[in-house]
Design a protein around this motif. Sequence first.
Motif, short mmCIF file in Angstrom:
data_model
loop_
_atom_site.label_atom_id
_atom_site.label_comp_id
_atom_site.label_asym_id
_atom_site.label_seq_id
_atom_site.Cartn_x
_atom_site.Cartn_y
_atom_site.Cartn_z
N SER A 26 13.18 29.25 -12.34
CA SER A 26 14.16 28.78 -13.31
C SER A 26 15.06 27.72 -12.69
O SER A 26 15.32 27.73 -11.49
N VAL A 27 15.53 26.82 -13.53
CA VAL A 27 16.49 25.81 -13.12
C VAL A 27 17.90 26.39 -13.24
O VAL A 27 18.25 26.97 -14.27
N VAL A 28 18.70 26.24 -12.22
CA VAL A 28 20.11 26.64 -12.26
C VAL A 28 20.91 25.43 -12.71
O VAL A 28 20.91 24.39 -12.05
N TYR A 57 25.03 26.80 -19.52
CA TYR A 57 24.74 26.49 -18.13
C TYR A 57 25.06 27.74 -17.34
O TYR A 57 25.49 28.76 -17.90
N ASP A 58 24.82 27.69 -16.01
CA ASP A 58 24.84 28.92 -15.22
C ASP A 58 25.99 29.03 -14.23
O ASP A 58 26.29 30.12 -13.74
N THR A 59 26.62 27.93 -13.90
CA THR A 59 27.74 27.94 -12.97
C THR A 59 28.79 26.94 -13.44
O THR A 59 28.50 26.04 -14.23
N ILE A 60 29.99 27.10 -12.92
CA ILE A 60 31.04 26.09 -13.09
C ILE A 60 31.49 25.65 -11.70
O ILE A 60 31.91 26.47 -10.88
N PHE A 62 15.03 26.46 -18.55
CA PHE A 62 13.59 26.27 -18.62
C PHE A 62 13.00 26.47 -17.24
O PHE A 62 13.70 26.45 -16.23
N ALA A 63 11.71 26.69 -17.18
CA ALA A 63 11.04 26.96 -15.91
C ALA A 63 10.42 25.69 -15.35
O ALA A 63 9.95 24.83 -16.09
N GLU A 111 17.82 27.76 -1.65
CA GLU A 111 16.46 27.48 -2.11
C GLU A 111 16.35 27.61 -3.64
O GLU A 111 15.46 28.25 -4.18
N LEU A 112 17.29 26.94 -4.30
CA LEU A 112 17.35 26.95 -5.75
C LEU A 112 17.11 25.56 -6.31
O LEU A 112 17.50 24.56 -5.69
#
Length: 243
Positions: free
Chosen positions: A24-26, A84-87, A17-18, A62-63
């Motif tokens: 965007s949220v990481v 989700y975007d990372t592990i 979501f923004a 800056e995320l």
Amino acid sequence: MKSILLSTAIVAITATFATADGHSVVRMGTEGAYAPYNFINDAGEVDGFERELGDEMCARAELTCEWVKNDWDSIIPNLVSSNYDTIMAGMSITDERDEVIDFTQDYFPPTASAYVGAADGADWEGGVVAAQTATIQAGHIAEGGATLVEFATPEETVAAVRNGEADAVFADADYLAPLVEASGGELVFIGPDVPLGGGVGMGLRESDAELKGKFDAAITAMKADGSLNALLVKWFGEDTAQY
């Protein structure tokens, strides 16, 4: 540097979501069960080496970042499925995993795996050895002469030794060391250390090259200014491998 939001709560698995400023949220995926890499503290929040490191990486890049807890056995499929975007979950970089997802450079140097038993003479070579499922340690045992018994969580692998279900547990030495120290002699290191994997890195989807680049730049900067080594010593002690 623009202001960022670093969530202190574990968020549910949701779609991206923004934020109010349109960014965007990481979502940072972790297991929350592999201290001191990552764990859930008394306040119910993700904590540990990877939480502190990940927050700093997000700040430098800056995320806007939030943390998501996910069981280990589905942690890669849920990344690929964009839950989700990372592990960041103590995940070793291996060729097999690299065929499915991408990795940043390592933020924890290649380190040893080790055997722990309830006695010095425990049979780690031909007995029953516990390991967490879908780990490089489980793969190593499966290729050897011992009988592998797999568990969903690292806590269960150690419990198997304590209750006599397994002769030994095979896991990251850095995970096992504080457990052995706190056991009062109930647990002991046995057998040789075994070097496995290419260090621990952040996992990302193959399509997220731009995001990978931002996190790689943050890791490079932290290696250069010594702050990554400071975190390694803080969470793993003076004898831990450093850059």
